[in-house]
Design a protein around this motif. Sequence first.
Motif, PDB file in Angstrom:
ATOM      1  N   GLY A  11       2.611   6.613  -6.871  1.00 50.78           N
ATOM      2  CA  GLY A  11       1.524   7.539  -7.549  1.00 50.78           C
ATOM      3  C   GLY A  11       2.120   9.095  -7.447  1.00 50.78           C
ATOM      4  O   GLY A  11       1.847   9.929  -8.484  1.00 50.78           O
ATOM      5  N   ALA A  12       2.820   9.310  -6.488  1.00 52.46           N
ATOM      6  CA  ALA A  12       3.408  10.594  -6.050  1.00 52.46           C
ATOM      7  C   ALA A  12       4.678  10.831  -7.029  1.00 52.46           C
ATOM      8  O   ALA A  12       4.577  11.890  -7.850  1.00 52.46           O
ATOM      9  CB  ALA A  12       3.793  11.008  -4.535  1.00 52.46           C
ATOM     10  N   ALA A  46       1.205   4.386  -2.709  1.00 48.84           N
ATOM     11  CA  ALA A  46       1.189   5.691  -2.745  1.00 48.84           C
ATOM     12  C   ALA A  46       2.527   6.582  -3.115  1.00 48.84           C
ATOM     13  O   ALA A  46       2.278   7.687  -3.769  1.00 48.84           O
ATOM     14  CB  ALA A  46       0.782   5.930  -1.287  1.00 48.84           C
ATOM     15  N   LEU A  59       0.869  -1.532   0.226  1.00 48.73           N
ATOM     16  CA  LEU A  59      -0.096  -0.018   0.076  1.00 48.73           C
ATOM     17  C   LEU A  59       0.906   1.213  -0.020  1.00 48.73           C
ATOM     18  O   LEU A  59       0.587   2.022  -0.699  1.00 48.73           O
ATOM     19  CB  LEU A  59      -0.960   0.034   1.174  1.00 48.73           C
ATOM     20  N   ALA A  60       1.926   1.313   0.767  1.00 47.60           N
ATOM     21  CA  ALA A  60       2.965   2.388   0.855  1.00 47.60           C
ATOM     22  C   ALA A  60       3.445   2.675  -0.602  1.00 47.60           C
ATOM     23  O   ALA A  60       3.654   3.753  -0.871  1.00 47.60           O
ATOM     24  CB  ALA A  60       3.906   2.234   2.108  1.00 47.60           C
TER      25      ALA A  60
END
Length: 90
Positions: free
Chosen positions: A26-27, A23, A19-20
Motif C-alpha cells: 500500500g505504501a 502494508a 499483513l506486513a
Amino acid sequence: MSRRVNKAVYKPVGVLMGLAAGAVAGAVFRQVWKLTAGDGDAPNPTDEDRRWVEILAAAALQGAIFSVVRAAVDRGGAVGVRRITGQWPD
C-alpha cells in the motif's frame, strides 16, 4: 522436524508476513501513484469525477505492486523457514 510441525510453524509466520506485505504494498503504491499521476490520491472506483481509464489503471498498478511484494515476502519467508527448520514449507 516433521512436515506437520513445519506447517504449524509456517502458518502464523505467513499470516503476519502477509499483513506486513499488504502494508508495504500500500505504501509503495501510494508513492508510485504520486510519481506517475502527479496527484496525491489514487482514485476510488466509485469516484464520480474520475474517468474509467484512470480508475482501471490505478487498479492494475495496485494489483501488480501487491502481487510482486506479496510474492517477494512469501518467497523470503519460505527461504527463512528452510534455513531455520531445514525443510521447505508446504
